[in-house]
Motif scaffolding. Sequence first.
Motif, PDB file in Angstrom:
ATOM      1  N   ARG A  33       0.694  -1.296   0.045  1.00 16.98           N
ATOM      2  CA  ARG A  33       0.107   0.105   0.061  1.00 16.98           C
ATOM      3  C   ARG A  33       0.986   1.195   0.222  1.00 16.98           C
ATOM      4  N   HIS A  34       1.892   1.095   0.858  1.00 19.60           N
ATOM      5  CA  HIS A  34       2.736   2.564   0.972  1.00 19.60           C
ATOM      6  C   HIS A  34       3.556   2.528  -0.304  1.00 19.60           C
ATOM      7  N   ALA A  36       2.514   1.828  -3.398  1.00 17.40           N
ATOM      8  CA  ALA A  36       1.853   2.173  -4.377  1.00 17.40           C
ATOM      9  C   ALA A  36       0.955   3.515  -4.121  1.00 17.40           C
ATOM     10  N   GLU A  37       0.815   3.950  -3.041  1.00 20.08           N
ATOM     11  CA  GLU A  37       0.026   5.096  -2.722  1.00 20.08           C
ATOM     12  C   GLU A  37       0.797   6.342  -2.050  1.00 20.08           C
ATOM     13  N   VAL A  38       2.090   5.905  -1.537  1.00 23.61           N
ATOM     14  CA  VAL A  38       2.628   7.190  -0.949  1.00 23.61           C
ATOM     15  C   VAL A  38       4.071   7.259  -1.458  1.00 23.61           C
ATOM     16  N   TYR A  48      -0.184  15.395  -0.440  1.00 25.62           N
ATOM     17  CA  TYR A  48      -1.373  15.410  -1.254  1.00 25.62           C
ATOM     18  C   TYR A  48      -1.896  16.605  -1.393  1.00 25.62           C
ATOM     19  N   HIS A  53      -0.326  14.457  -6.102  1.00 22.28           N
ATOM     20  CA  HIS A  53       0.510  13.665  -5.348  1.00 22.28           C
ATOM     21  C   HIS A  53       1.944  13.707  -5.622  1.00 22.28           C
TER      22      HIS A  53
END
Length: 205
Positions: A33-34, A36-38, A48, A53
Motif C-alpha cells: 500500500r505504501h 503504491a500510494e505514498v 497530497y 500527489h
Amino acid sequence: MSSYGLAARVVLEEKGVPYERIAVDPAELDSPRHLAEVHPFGKVPALYHQGFHIYETAAIARYVDEAFDGPALQPDDVKAHATMQKWINITGQYIYPAVIGDLVMQRLAPKIGAFDGVMNEEVVAGSVPVISHQLDLIGQALGDGADFLAGDFSLADIFVATMMQYIALTPENDELLGSRPTIAEWLQRVTSRPSYKAAAYDFGF
C-alpha cells in the motif's frame, strides 16, 4: 523522526499552509500500500494537495513555495538560486548519509532499535571527520557575516539545518558544533524561527 519530513513541515509552516500530518509506521514503508500510494521507494514524506500527489522532499518544498502565498523561500537572483540548489543537493548526497546514517542513527540505535539496537563505534568515529569537513564548508558560506547560506533565508537553510540540528542528540555535539560558534549561531537563527518550533519533533529522550 524523519529529517526530511521535518524539512517539509518547516516549509509548510513558513508559508502558513494548513496541513494534516499522517504518521507512518516504519514497518509499513515497504508495504504494497505504501509503495503504491505514498512513495514507490519506501520513503517519506509525500504530499497530497487537491488530487495532486508529489513525493521527494525537494520537489515538495519547491511545489509548496510556488503554489502558495507567503514569503518566498527561493531566491530570484540566478546565482543565489544556484547556491540554494547546491546546498539542497549537498544535503541529500553528503550530509544525510554522514550525519543521519553514520552518526545519529548509530548513536540512537539502542534507543530506537536501529541496527538491531547495536551501535557501531567504527562507523561513528569515521563519520566525525566527514561531518567536520561539511561543517567547515558551511562555515565558509557563512563567512563575512552572512546570516544565511544563500543570501536571504531560503530552502537551503531549511534543508541543511534540519539535518545538522540532530547532531545535538549525540556526544559529538561539543566537538562538532561547540567548536564552531558561527555555525552554532546560524543553526540557532534557523531553529528559533516560529516555523521550526511549530514543526519540530518531541523526541522524548
